[in-house]
Design a protein around this motif. Structure first.
Motif, PDB file in Angstrom:
ATOM      1  N   VAL A 146      74.347  36.190  50.653  1.00  0.00           N
ATOM      2  CA  VAL A 146      75.236  34.732  51.260  1.00  0.00           C
ATOM      3  C   VAL A 146      74.633  33.534  50.856  1.00  0.00           C
ATOM      4  O   VAL A 146      74.698  32.860  50.766  1.00  0.00           O
ATOM      5  N   LYS A 147      73.189  33.574  51.909  1.00  0.00           N
ATOM      6  CA  LYS A 147      72.056  32.390  51.957  1.00  0.00           C
ATOM      7  C   LYS A 147      71.537  32.249  50.506  1.00  0.00           C
ATOM      8  O   LYS A 147      71.439  30.753  49.933  1.00  0.00           O
ATOM      9  N   ASN A 148      70.892  33.387  50.125  1.00  0.00           N
ATOM     10  CA  ASN A 148      70.371  33.330  48.638  1.00  0.00           C
ATOM     11  C   ASN A 148      71.863  32.554  46.645  1.00  0.00           C
ATOM     12  O   ASN A 148      70.874  31.770  46.833  1.00  0.00           O
ATOM     13  N   PHE A 149      72.114  33.110  47.391  1.00  0.00           N
ATOM     14  CA  PHE A 149      74.363  32.528  46.891  1.00  0.00           C
ATOM     15  C   PHE A 149      74.373  31.502  46.830  1.00  0.00           C
ATOM     16  O   PHE A 149      74.397  30.991  45.675  1.00  0.00           O
ATOM     17  N   LEU A 150      74.212  30.648  48.070  1.00  0.00           N
ATOM     18  CA  LEU A 150      74.381  29.105  48.427  1.00  0.00           C
ATOM     19  C   LEU A 150      73.653  27.891  47.921  1.00  0.00           C
ATOM     20  O   LEU A 150      73.602  27.429  47.772  1.00  0.00           O
ATOM     21  N   GLU A 151      72.227  28.999  48.250  1.00  0.00           N
ATOM     22  CA  GLU A 151      70.879  28.377  47.430  1.00  0.00           C
ATOM     23  C   GLU A 151      70.720  28.261  45.912  1.00  0.00           C
ATOM     24  O   GLU A 151      70.385  26.838  45.654  1.00  0.00           O
ATOM     25  N   LYS A 152      71.192  28.803  45.277  1.00  0.00           N
ATOM     26  CA  LYS A 152      71.623  28.713  43.996  1.00  0.00           C
ATOM     27  C   LYS A 152      72.326  27.831  43.074  1.00  0.00           C
ATOM     28  O   LYS A 152      72.804  27.308  42.387  1.00  0.00           O
ATOM     29  N   ARG A 153      73.081  28.070  44.391  1.00  0.00           N
ATOM     30  CA  ARG A 153      75.086  26.982  43.724  1.00  0.00           C
ATOM     31  C   ARG A 153      74.690  25.612  44.151  1.00  0.00           C
ATOM     32  O   ARG A 153      75.439  25.450  43.210  1.00  0.00           O
ATOM     33  N   ILE A 154      73.884  25.241  45.257  1.00  0.00           N
ATOM     34  CA  ILE A 154      74.292  24.051  45.750  1.00  0.00           C
ATOM     35  C   ILE A 154      72.680  23.858  45.852  1.00  0.00           C
ATOM     36  O   ILE A 154      71.663  24.395  46.255  1.00  0.00           O
ATOM     37  N   ARG A 155      72.460  22.609  45.220  1.00  0.00           N
ATOM     38  CA  ARG A 155      71.333  22.096  45.167  1.00  0.00           C
ATOM     39  C   ARG A 155      71.305  20.571  46.346  1.00  0.00           C
ATOM     40  O   ARG A 155      71.065  20.185  46.110  1.00  0.00           O
ATOM     41  N   SER A 156      71.162  21.819  47.030  1.00  0.00           N
ATOM     42  CA  SER A 156      70.906  20.391  48.457  1.00  0.00           C
ATOM     43  C   SER A 156      69.975  21.464  49.524  1.00  0.00           C
ATOM     44  O   SER A 156      69.931  22.767  49.393  1.00  0.00           O
ATOM     45  N   ARG A 157      69.101  21.398  50.371  1.00  0.00           N
ATOM     46  CA  ARG A 157      68.457  21.915  50.821  1.00  0.00           C
ATOM     47  C   ARG A 157      68.594  21.959  51.943  1.00  0.00           C
ATOM     48  O   ARG A 157      68.491  23.542  52.624  1.00  0.00           O
ATOM     49  N   VAL A 158      69.628  21.483  53.094  1.00  0.00           N
ATOM     50  CA  VAL A 158      70.335  21.533  54.550  1.00  0.00           C
ATOM     51  C   VAL A 158      71.682  22.326  53.904  1.00  0.00           C
ATOM     52  O   VAL A 158      72.009  22.871  54.976  1.00  0.00           O
ATOM     53  N   VAL A 159      72.907  21.237  52.815  1.00  0.00           N
ATOM     54  CA  VAL A 159      74.309  22.029  53.005  1.00  0.00           C
ATOM     55  C   VAL A 159      74.132  23.257  52.789  1.00  0.00           C
ATOM     56  O   VAL A 159      75.062  24.389  53.661  1.00  0.00           O
ATOM     57  N   PRO A 160      73.175  24.771  52.181  1.00  0.00           N
ATOM     58  CA  PRO A 160      73.671  25.958  52.119  1.00  0.00           C
ATOM     59  C   PRO A 160      73.519  26.913  53.641  1.00  0.00           C
ATOM     60  O   PRO A 160      73.286  27.570  53.872  1.00  0.00           O
ATOM     61  N   LEU A 161      72.069  26.389  54.539  1.00  0.00           N
ATOM     62  CA  LEU A 161      71.323  26.258  55.402  1.00  0.00           C
ATOM     63  C   LEU A 161      72.431  26.239  56.849  1.00  0.00           C
ATOM     64  O   LEU A 161      73.254  27.063  57.836  1.00  0.00           O
ATOM     65  N   LEU A 162      73.400  24.846  56.376  1.00  0.00           N
ATOM     66  CA  LEU A 162      74.848  24.786  57.716  1.00  0.00           C
ATOM     67  C   LEU A 162      75.589  25.586  57.315  1.00  0.00           C
ATOM     68  O   LEU A 162      76.311  26.436  57.930  1.00  0.00           O
ATOM     69  N   ILE A 163      75.971  26.230  55.608  1.00  0.00           N
ATOM     70  CA  ILE A 163      77.396  26.357  55.511  1.00  0.00           C
ATOM     71  C   ILE A 163      77.185  28.648  56.078  1.00  0.00           C
ATOM     72  O   ILE A 163      77.419  29.216  56.398  1.00  0.00           O
TER      73      ILE A 163
END
Length: 251
Positions: free
Chosen positions: A217-234
């Protein structure tokens, strides 16, 4: 002939500093085990000692990893110690120039060394970047291969190991409560204190969930969302929900 300070295996005086950082961490944690809640008062000096315990641990790790951030971190925290200690003594009326210089001697040594040392500048060069480390790990050892037997064999091993280690972690947490270091209650007759190889499978399921669900899930969010903070928060919210669900289901 000019000395070569670029050899990362030769830390010079930093090796001595690493020893004292580790020594202070071990001694401080050992002494904490003998403090019983209610028999002492937590004063400002004690709080500063706890902060320095964290500082020593981080400094040891940064030097061990040859991180460039080590110089700036140690310089900044040395200045923090000098300023806070001096300000506190002035505010309480206990300031003495000679006494303050004596108490600040370790921080002054750290400050002078990391401001002037050519070896520290030459050796501490690794960037403090999680993405760099992640790329290196992915390149050298790609372990996430769910279509292979080795992957599922490792999952089984992780489940067994973390089930037992989770038991030990819970025992360690209850020990801190027992010595009054943190608030809480514990059962002295619990199975935690006997049969040390008995597995607490909730921790095993937690480890498996990290590998099969939370990490993808973390890897998927980092690929889809171009941000450093938002994927980590989600990812943090998802982690909290999954861990809560495991606790509820396992009772």
């Amino acid at each position: 002939m000019a000395k070569d300070f670029s050899n990362p295996k030769k830390l010079g005086f930093m090796r001595v500093l690493q020893f004292f950082f580790a020594f202070n961490v071990i001694v401080t944690i050992s002494l904490l085990a003998f403090l019983i809640k209610g028999s002492y008062e937590l004063e400002f000096s004690n709080i500063l000692d706890f902060v320095n315990l964290i500082f020593d641990s981080i400094s040891f790790w940064l030097i061990w990893q040859r991180k460039r951030l080590a110089r700036h971190f140690i310089i900044g925290f040395s200045l923090f110690n000098i300023f806070i200690g001096t300000a506190f003594n002035i505010a309480t009326g206990h300031f003495s120039l000679v006494g303050q210089l004596f108490s600040c001697t370790p921080d002054l040594i750290l400050l002078a060394y990391f401001l002037t040392s050519r070896r520290a500048k030459a050796v501490l060069t690794q960037p403090f970047d999680a993405e760099v480390k992640q790329r290196e790990l992915a390149k050298d050892l790609d372990c996430y291969q769910p279509r292979t037997w080795a992957f599922w064999r490792n999952i089984i091993i992780y489940f067994c190991v973390f089930s037992v280690v989770g038991h030990w972690m819970e025992a360690a947490y209850c020990t801190l409560i027992r010595f009054g270091m943190i608030p809480g209650t514990y059962d002295p007759n619990s199975q935690i204190w006997s049969d040390w190889l008995y597995p607490f499978i909730v921790y095993g399921f937690g480890a498996v969930a990290c590998v099969l669900l939370l990490y993808p899930v973390k890897n998927f969010l980092e690929k889809r969302i171009r941000s450093r903070v938002v994927p980590l928060l989600i990812s943090f919210v998802v982690n909290a929900l999954v861990c809560t669900a495991i606790e509820l289901v396992m009772g």
